[in-house]
Design a protein around this motif. Sequence first.
Motif, PDB file in Angstrom:
ATOM      1  N   ARG A  15       0.861  -1.184   0.000  1.00 47.74           N
ATOM      2  CA  ARG A  15       0.000   0.000   0.000  1.00 47.74           C
ATOM      3  C   ARG A  15       0.894   1.230   0.000  1.00 47.74           C
ATOM      4  O   ARG A  15       1.791   1.337   0.829  1.00 47.74           O
ATOM      5  N   LEU A  16       0.641   2.122  -0.911  1.00 48.71           N
ATOM      6  CA  LEU A  16       1.495   3.290  -1.075  1.00 48.71           C
ATOM      7  C   LEU A  16       0.694   4.582  -0.916  1.00 48.71           C
ATOM      8  O   LEU A  16       0.048   5.044  -1.843  1.00 48.71           O
ATOM      9  N   SER A  17       0.721   5.137   0.274  1.00 48.41           N
ATOM     10  CA  SER A  17       0.102   6.435   0.521  1.00 48.41           C
ATOM     11  C   SER A  17       0.847   7.107   1.671  1.00 48.41           C
ATOM     12  O   SER A  17       1.556   6.450   2.421  1.00 48.41           O
ATOM     13  N   SER A  18       0.680   8.396   1.770  1.00 47.71           N
ATOM     14  CA  SER A  18       1.358   9.137   2.831  1.00 47.71           C
ATOM     15  C   SER A  18       0.388   9.458   3.950  1.00 47.71           C
ATOM     16  O   SER A  18      -0.827   9.296   3.813  1.00 47.71           O
ATOM     17  N   THR A  19       0.906   9.946   5.055  1.00 43.00           N
ATOM     18  CA  THR A  19       0.053  10.340   6.172  1.00 43.00           C
ATOM     19  C   THR A  19      -0.758  11.592   5.840  1.00 43.00           C
ATOM     20  O   THR A  19      -1.701  11.922   6.540  1.00 43.00           O
ATOM     21  N   HIS A  20      -0.397  12.255   4.743  1.00 42.79           N
ATOM     22  CA  HIS A  20      -1.111  13.463   4.308  1.00 42.79           C
ATOM     23  C   HIS A  20      -2.148  13.152   3.240  1.00 42.79           C
ATOM     24  O   HIS A  20      -2.756  14.054   2.674  1.00 42.79           O
ATOM     25  N   GLY A  21      -2.336  11.866   2.930  1.00 47.20           N
ATOM     26  CA  GLY A  21      -3.349  11.478   1.958  1.00 47.20           C
ATOM     27  C   GLY A  21      -2.896  11.449   0.514  1.00 47.20           C
ATOM     28  O   GLY A  21      -3.712  11.284  -0.388  1.00 47.20           O
ATOM     29  N   HIS A  22      -1.607  11.615   0.265  1.00 44.34           N
ATOM     30  CA  HIS A  22      -1.091  11.549  -1.103  1.00 44.34           C
ATOM     31  C   HIS A  22      -0.954  10.090  -1.521  1.00 44.34           C
ATOM     32  O   HIS A  22      -0.647   9.231  -0.709  1.00 44.34           O
ATOM     33  N   HIS A  23      -1.169   9.824  -2.793  1.00 46.92           N
ATOM     34  CA  HIS A  23      -1.078   8.462  -3.312  1.00 46.92           C
ATOM     35  C   HIS A  23       0.131   8.335  -4.228  1.00 46.92           C
ATOM     36  O   HIS A  23       0.475   9.263  -4.951  1.00 46.92           O
TER      37      HIS A  23
END
Length: 59
Positions: A15-23
């Motif tokens: 799963r590839l996403s950041s804590t800021h909601g970026h994909h």
Amino acid sequence: MPKAYATTCSFTGMRLSSTHGHHFIDACHIVPFSLTRDEKSAMALPSAPICTGLLIGDC
């Protein structure tokens, strides 16, 4: 593409996403886009950028 596949690479399962909601998911076309010009999500697989690079020969 990210919402349809919940940010998961179809090759690695990561799963590839950041804590800021970026994909960070790419769309890897099953048939090269240059041949079909078809942007439908059915013509693409969600993949991590490194997987896309390996498949198209950019790495």
